[in-house]
Write a protein that holds these residues in place. Structure first.
Motif, PDB file in Angstrom:
ATOM      1  N   ALA A   2      -7.691  -3.336  -3.667  1.00 55.47           N
ATOM      2  CA  ALA A   2      -8.617  -2.921  -4.725  1.00 55.47           C
ATOM      3  C   ALA A   2      -8.542  -1.425  -4.993  1.00 55.47           C
ATOM      4  O   ALA A   2      -8.601  -0.993  -6.154  1.00 55.47           O
ATOM      5  N   ALA A   3      -8.415  -0.634  -3.951  1.00 57.36           N
ATOM      6  CA  ALA A   3      -8.370   0.821  -4.146  1.00 57.36           C
ATOM      7  C   ALA A   3      -7.163   1.227  -4.976  1.00 57.36           C
ATOM      8  O   ALA A   3      -7.247   2.143  -5.811  1.00 57.36           O
ATOM      9  N   GLN A  32       0.820  -1.216   0.000  1.00 58.32           N
ATOM     10  CA  GLN A  32       0.000   0.000   0.000  1.00 58.32           C
ATOM     11  C   GLN A  32       0.852   1.262   0.000  1.00 58.32           C
ATOM     12  O   GLN A  32       0.357   2.345  -0.323  1.00 58.32           O
ATOM     13  N   GLN A  33       2.122   1.139   0.338  1.00 59.19           N
ATOM     14  CA  GLN A  33       3.020   2.294   0.353  1.00 59.19           C
ATOM     15  C   GLN A  33       3.649   2.568  -1.009  1.00 59.19           C
ATOM     16  O   GLN A  33       4.404   3.527  -1.158  1.00 59.19           O
ATOM     17  N   GLY A  83      -7.052  -1.737 -14.594  1.00 60.12           N
ATOM     18  CA  GLY A  83      -6.589  -2.624 -13.539  1.00 60.12           C
ATOM     19  C   GLY A  83      -7.094  -4.040 -13.752  1.00 60.12           C
ATOM     20  O   GLY A  83      -8.221  -4.259 -14.189  1.00 60.12           O
ATOM     21  N   LEU A  84      -6.245  -5.010 -13.438  1.00 57.93           N
ATOM     22  CA  LEU A  84      -6.571  -6.407 -13.721  1.00 57.93           C
ATOM     23  C   LEU A  84      -6.130  -7.302 -12.575  1.00 57.93           C
ATOM     24  O   LEU A  84      -5.021  -7.180 -12.066  1.00 57.93           O
ATOM     25  N   LEU A  98      -7.918 -11.497   0.896  1.00 64.90           N
ATOM     26  CA  LEU A  98      -7.362 -10.344   1.606  1.00 64.90           C
ATOM     27  C   LEU A  98      -6.663  -9.380   0.647  1.00 64.90           C
ATOM     28  O   LEU A  98      -6.807  -8.153   0.766  1.00 64.90           O
ATOM     29  N   LEU A  99      -5.912  -9.930  -0.306  1.00 60.73           N
ATOM     30  CA  LEU A  99      -5.235  -9.064  -1.268  1.00 60.73           C
ATOM     31  C   LEU A  99      -6.244  -8.304  -2.121  1.00 60.73           C
ATOM     32  O   LEU A  99      -6.090  -7.095  -2.359  1.00 60.73           O
ATOM     33  N   ASN A 100      -7.261  -8.987  -2.608  1.00 62.00           N
ATOM     34  CA  ASN A 100      -8.289  -8.312  -3.412  1.00 62.00           C
ATOM     35  C   ASN A 100      -8.936  -7.181  -2.624  1.00 62.00           C
ATOM     36  O   ASN A 100      -9.088  -6.057  -3.118  1.00 62.00           O
TER      37      ASN A 100
END
Length: 230
Positions: free
Chosen positions: A111-112, A63-64, A121-122, A105-107
């Motif tokens: 997602a954002a 996320q960073q 995005g895929l 969890l990754l999805n």
């Protein structure tokens, strides 16, 4: 520079996809259970797939790093039920963690970042032809791969139109070292294109999904016709 996140990058298909996408100019982040010193072309993040805390720590690192163009759920655990007759509960929990909890969890938490790529995005779930036609010798494996397939369909609905979500269902692309000659021959006899194709056809499938912006919710079989049999 485009960014790809791939799970299970230390060997076999995951390593192949990471190297190919890196050569295309992607910045590749690989989630892996163990470091591979030879993979200098990607950023490796060591994760205990069975620990939600470890997965969330990896997610915070990702996320960073801004937007993500491509997320591939490749990590897998493929073993026969009979090998875990005395620890079937622990084995099933491990399968669930790798094939369902990790991708979910990754999805959810990335997602954002994937949605910021303006509709391109895929997410790609690497499932299995066994998710639709299970092999009873691998019943626990097959059931969680079927869960991963269903998760793809739910995500395709949830994230449209900003993110496209599809799956690839591989067939006998590359045998494992422990496969005997008789096992290999049996598989080839049940496959319309009777050859060990290697990992390139899967990469070509990923490229198709990247390039075709009008495809989502698709289960793409790349199996030499194995799912049809002879």
């Amino acid at each position: 520079m485009k960014t790809a996140v791939i799970t299970g990058t230390s060997r076999r298909l995951g390593a192949y996809l990471a190297e190919k996408l890196s050569a295309e100019g992607y910045q590749v982040f690989g989630l892996t259970r163990q470091l591979n010193p030879a993979q200098q072309y990607l950023t490796q993040i060591v994760v205990d797939y069975q620990s939600a805390d470890s997965v969330m720590s990896a997610i915070r690192q990702l996320q960073q790093n801004g937007s993500i163009d491509l997320l591939i759920h490749n990590a897998s655990l493929f073993e026969k039920d009979e090998l875990h007759a005395h620890d079937s509960i622990d084995f099933y929990q491990a399968l669930f963690a790798v094939h369902m909890q990790l991708p979910a969890l990754l999805n959810q938490h990335l997602a954002a970042q994937i949605a910021t790529t303006q509709g391109s995005g895929l997410i790609v779930h690497i499932t299995d032809i066994y998710s639709e036609n299970p092999n009873p010798a691998f019943s626990l494996y097959c059931s969680t791969k079927a869960g991963l397939e269903n998760l793809m369909k739910s995500a395709a609905k949830a994230y449209a139109p900003q993110i496209r979500v599809n799956s690839i269902q591989p067939g006998p692309i590359m045998f494992l070292p422990e496969h005997s000659n008789s096992e290999k021959q049996q598989v080839m006899q049940q496959t319309l294109i009777a050859e060990e194709a290697g990992f390139e056809p899967i990469y070509q499938g990923v490229r198709f999904l990247i390039d075709n912006k009008f495809v989502t919710g698709l289960s793409l079989k790349i199996d030499g016709g194995r799912s049809l049999g002879k």
